[in-house]
Design a protein around this motif. Sequence first.
Motif, short mmCIF file in Angstrom:
data_model
loop_
_atom_site.label_atom_id
_atom_site.label_comp_id
_atom_site.label_asym_id
_atom_site.label_seq_id
_atom_site.Cartn_x
_atom_site.Cartn_y
_atom_site.Cartn_z
N GLY A 150 4.12 10.14 -6.74
CA GLY A 150 5.21 10.47 -7.66
C GLY A 150 4.70 10.80 -9.05
N VAL A 151 3.76 9.97 -9.53
CA VAL A 151 3.20 10.19 -10.86
C VAL A 151 2.43 11.51 -10.89
CG1 VAL A 151 1.46 9.36 -12.49
CG2 VAL A 151 3.11 7.78 -11.52
N THR A 152 1.67 11.77 -9.83
CA THR A 152 0.90 13.01 -9.77
C THR A 152 1.82 14.22 -9.85
OG1 THR A 152 -0.67 11.87 -8.36
CG2 THR A 152 -0.85 14.26 -8.44
N VAL A 153 2.87 14.17 -9.06
CA VAL A 153 3.81 15.29 -9.05
C VAL A 153 4.46 15.44 -10.42
CG1 VAL A 153 6.00 16.08 -8.11
CG2 VAL A 153 4.24 15.20 -6.58
N ALA A 180 0.84 -1.21 0.00
CA ALA A 180 0.00 0.00 0.00
C ALA A 180 0.87 1.25 0.00
CB ALA A 180 -0.91 -0.01 1.22
N LEU A 181 1.94 1.21 0.79
CA LEU A 181 2.83 2.37 0.83
C LEU A 181 3.51 2.60 -0.52
CD1 LEU A 181 4.49 2.06 4.36
CD2 LEU A 181 2.93 3.83 3.57
N ALA A 182 3.93 1.48 -1.15
CA ALA A 182 4.57 1.59 -2.46
C ALA A 182 3.60 2.17 -3.48
CB ALA A 182 5.07 0.21 -2.92
N THR A 183 2.32 1.71 -3.41
CA THR A 183 1.31 2.22 -4.33
C THR A 183 1.12 3.72 -4.14
OG1 THR A 183 0.20 0.10 -4.21
CG2 THR A 183 -1.08 1.94 -5.10
N LEU A 184 1.02 4.10 -2.86
CA LEU A 184 0.84 5.52 -2.54
C LEU A 184 2.02 6.33 -3.07
CD1 LEU A 184 -1.02 7.47 -0.94
CD2 LEU A 184 0.52 7.14 0.98
N PHE A 185 3.21 5.78 -2.87
CA PHE A 185 4.43 6.45 -3.31
C PHE A 185 4.41 6.65 -4.82
CE2 PHE A 185 8.89 6.24 -4.68
CZ PHE A 185 9.39 7.32 -3.96
N VAL A 186 4.03 5.59 -5.54
CA VAL A 186 4.00 5.68 -7.01
C VAL A 186 2.96 6.69 -7.46
CG1 VAL A 186 3.37 4.41 -9.09
CG2 VAL A 186 4.90 3.37 -7.43
N VAL A 187 1.76 6.64 -6.85
CA VAL A 187 0.68 7.55 -7.26
C VAL A 187 1.09 9.00 -7.01
CG1 VAL A 187 -1.67 8.28 -6.74
CG2 VAL A 187 -1.17 5.86 -7.01
N GLN A 214 -6.84 14.58 -15.59
CA GLN A 214 -5.60 14.44 -14.82
C GLN A 214 -5.64 13.19 -13.95
OE1 GLN A 214 -2.64 16.12 -14.22
NE2 GLN A 214 -2.98 17.23 -16.12
N ILE A 215 -6.81 13.00 -13.30
CA ILE A 215 -6.93 11.82 -12.42
C ILE A 215 -6.79 10.55 -13.25
CG2 ILE A 215 -8.56 10.52 -10.99
CD1 ILE A 215 -9.66 13.25 -10.06
N ALA A 216 -7.44 10.53 -14.41
CA ALA A 216 -7.34 9.35 -15.28
C ALA A 216 -5.90 9.13 -15.72
CB ALA A 216 -8.25 9.52 -16.49
N ALA A 217 -5.23 10.24 -16.03
CA ALA A 217 -3.83 10.12 -16.46
C ALA A 217 -2.97 9.54 -15.34
CB ALA A 217 -3.30 11.49 -16.89
N VAL A 218 -3.20 10.04 -14.13
CA VAL A 218 -2.44 9.52 -12.97
C VAL A 218 -2.74 8.04 -12.79
CG1 VAL A 218 -2.26 9.62 -10.46
CG2 VAL A 218 -2.27 11.73 -11.78
N ALA A 219 -4.03 7.69 -12.90
CA ALA A 219 -4.41 6.29 -12.70
C ALA A 219 -3.78 5.39 -13.75
CB ALA A 219 -5.93 6.16 -12.74
N ILE A 220 -3.79 5.85 -15.00
CA ILE A 220 -3.24 5.02 -16.09
C ILE A 220 -1.73 4.84 -15.93
CG2 ILE A 220 -2.78 5.00 -18.58
CD1 ILE A 220 -5.58 6.31 -18.91
N VAL A 221 -1.05 5.95 -15.64
CA VAL A 221 0.41 5.85 -15.50
C VAL A 221 0.76 5.01 -14.28
CG1 VAL A 221 2.53 7.16 -15.17
CG2 VAL A 221 0.78 8.04 -16.68
#
Lengths: 435, 177
Positions: free
Chosen positions: A116-119, A107-114, A386-393
Amino acid sequence: MREQTDNTFKRRRDRLDDAARHELAVIDRVLVGNHTEGADDAEIAEFALRLRAERPTIGDDGRARLDTRFAERISEERTAVANPGPIDRLRGRFLSGVSRPAPLAGALATLFVVVGVTVALSSDPLNETVTVSSEGRNAGTALSGAPTNDSADSDVAESGRAGGDSQGSTNGQAMAKSAPATTHRLDELSSLVAEPNRSTSAIRRVERSGDLTLATPSVNVENVADGVIATTDRFNGFVETSTVSGGDAGDASANFILRLPSDRYQEALAALSGLAHVRERTQNTRDITDSYERAADRLKSARAESNRLRAKLAATTDETQAKIVRLRLRRAEASESARRREMQAMRNRVSNVTLGVTIVADETAEITDRGTIGRALDKAVDILTQIAAVAIVSLAILAPLALLALAIRFGYRRLRRSRDESVLDSTAAPTSAEA
Amino acid sequence: MDELIQTDRAVAPPPSTAGEWGAFERLYRESRDDVYAYLAYLLGDRTLAEDVLAQTFERAYRKRAGFDSRRGELRGWIFGIARNMALDELRRGKRELALDGAVLDAPVPAPGDHVIDRVVVADALLTLDPRDRELVALKFFAGLGNRDIARVLGRSETNVGSQLHRAIQKLREVLDA
C-alpha cells in the motif's frame, strides 16, 4: 519509578540461591524414583515422598471407565477426521500446515502495508501542477500552443466556446463545474486522453499542453538545448519554434515549443526532465470533445452534400441544369476540403501535446547529464531512496500497530492470569477442621 | 508418544496412520494418572475430574495442530489444556468445593500411622495459598518439571522455581512444627 522498584524487587525475590536450587534438584530426582545421598538430602527426599503420597489416585474401576470413555470419544473424533465437514475440508485445503495463524496474519498485514505504501508513494504527483479545464473557460491559456493557422480552426474554436457553455449532460460539464483549474493526479489525467482509434461518442477528447522550465549553469545551456532537440526526435516529436542564446555571463537561455505524440508524452517529459534540474513543470488539459464532435458532424454534412450533388449531376440530362449543379458541387467540395482540414487539425490537437520548454541559466544548479554511468548511479540512488521511503513509512505504520498488538497481548495474558488466579482464590477457604 | 514429541516441525503430525493413533493413545496412557491426580486435587471431585480428563484428551486430539514443541513438552501442553478446562468448570460454578476437598474424597484406607500422617500432610497443604497449592500439585502429584509448570501457569521458570521453593519451605515448617 514505583513500578520499576517493584519489578526489581520481584526479580530479586525470584532469584534462587544455590541451596534452594539443590533442594529442588533433589526433589526432582526423588520424584522420578532416583536415590539421594546425605542426611540433608534424605530429609528433603522424605518430605517429597510424604507429599507424593497425598497424590489422588485413580482406582482400577475409574481407570477402566476412563479408558472406555477415551476409546469412545477418540473413536468419534477419528470418524470425524475421516469424514470432515465442508468447513473442515476448506480449512484443510487452505490452512493445512498453518499451526499459528497470528504470525501468518501479521506477515500478510505487513505485506499489505508495504504494498500500500509503495503504491501510494509511487503515485505521488511529483510536485507537478496539472490543470484540467473544459472548453470556454480558460481557453486563452489552454489554446496558446495549439495550431491556429487553419482557417477552419477559427470556426472550431468559435463553436467550441459556444459548446463549452452548453455541455448539458456530458462529463465536460462536471469538469467545468468542479473548477476552472483543478489539480488531478497524472493517472486520472491519462484516463481522460482520447485513444485515436476509438470513435464512439462517449470518448472524451482532451487537448494537452505543458510547460517545463529547466535550470542549468550557463556553460551547459547549449548542451541541454541540444538534448531537448535530440529527445524530441527520439520520441517522434518535432520542434515548432526554438530560440537559443549562448553566453557564459549568466544570460544564456533557450526557449522551445515542441509538439510531442500524446501516447509518448509522459515518457518524453520524463526524459526531458532528466536533462537538467527541473525548476517548474506544469501541465494543462482541456476537454474539446464538443468541438471535436461538431467538426466531425460538419465534415459528415459536407461529404453528404457533395455526394448528393454528384448523384444529382449524374442524373441530370439538361446541360444548363448540369452547369449549375457542377458549380454547386465545386463549392461543396471546397467546403468538404476545408472541413477535412478542420478535422485533421482537431485530431492533431488531441494526438499531439504542445510543450513549452524554457532553459534558464542558474550557476547553482547541478549539471545532471553526467553520462551513462552517472545516470545509472542517479537511478540507483533514486531507487534506494524510494525503498528507504517505503521502509520508513511502513515502519511508521507498523511499529505503533506492533506495539499496540503487544500491549493487547500482554494485557490479555495478564487479565487471563488474573481471572484464573481469582478462580483459585475464590475456592472454599481451607480449614484444619475440614482436613 | 515419541513420534509426536520428536517431530522437527512445531506441529504434531495429524494421526492419520495407525502408528500415529497408537502414539496418541500412548500419550494418554502415560499421562492419564498424572493428569487425573492434578485435576482431582484442583477440582476436589473425582467424578468431575474424570469428566474433565476425558474432555481434555478429546480437546487435545482436536487441537493437536496447535502444539508447539518449541514451547515445551507434550505433557505440559496437555496439562495446560486440563487446567483451562478445570478453571472453566470452577468458573461455571458447577462445583463449589475445590482444592481443599480432594483429599477428603479419597478412599479411606485402613487406620494406622500412615493415615495419621496423610491427614497431617493434607492439613499442612491447606495452610498454603491456593496458587501455591496448585504449584505443589503440579510438581508432586502431576510430576511436571519447572519448565512445563511455567508453561501451564504462564509464568517464568525462575518464578516457578522460587515460588515453589517458598511453598516447600512453608510446608516443611508446618510439618516440622
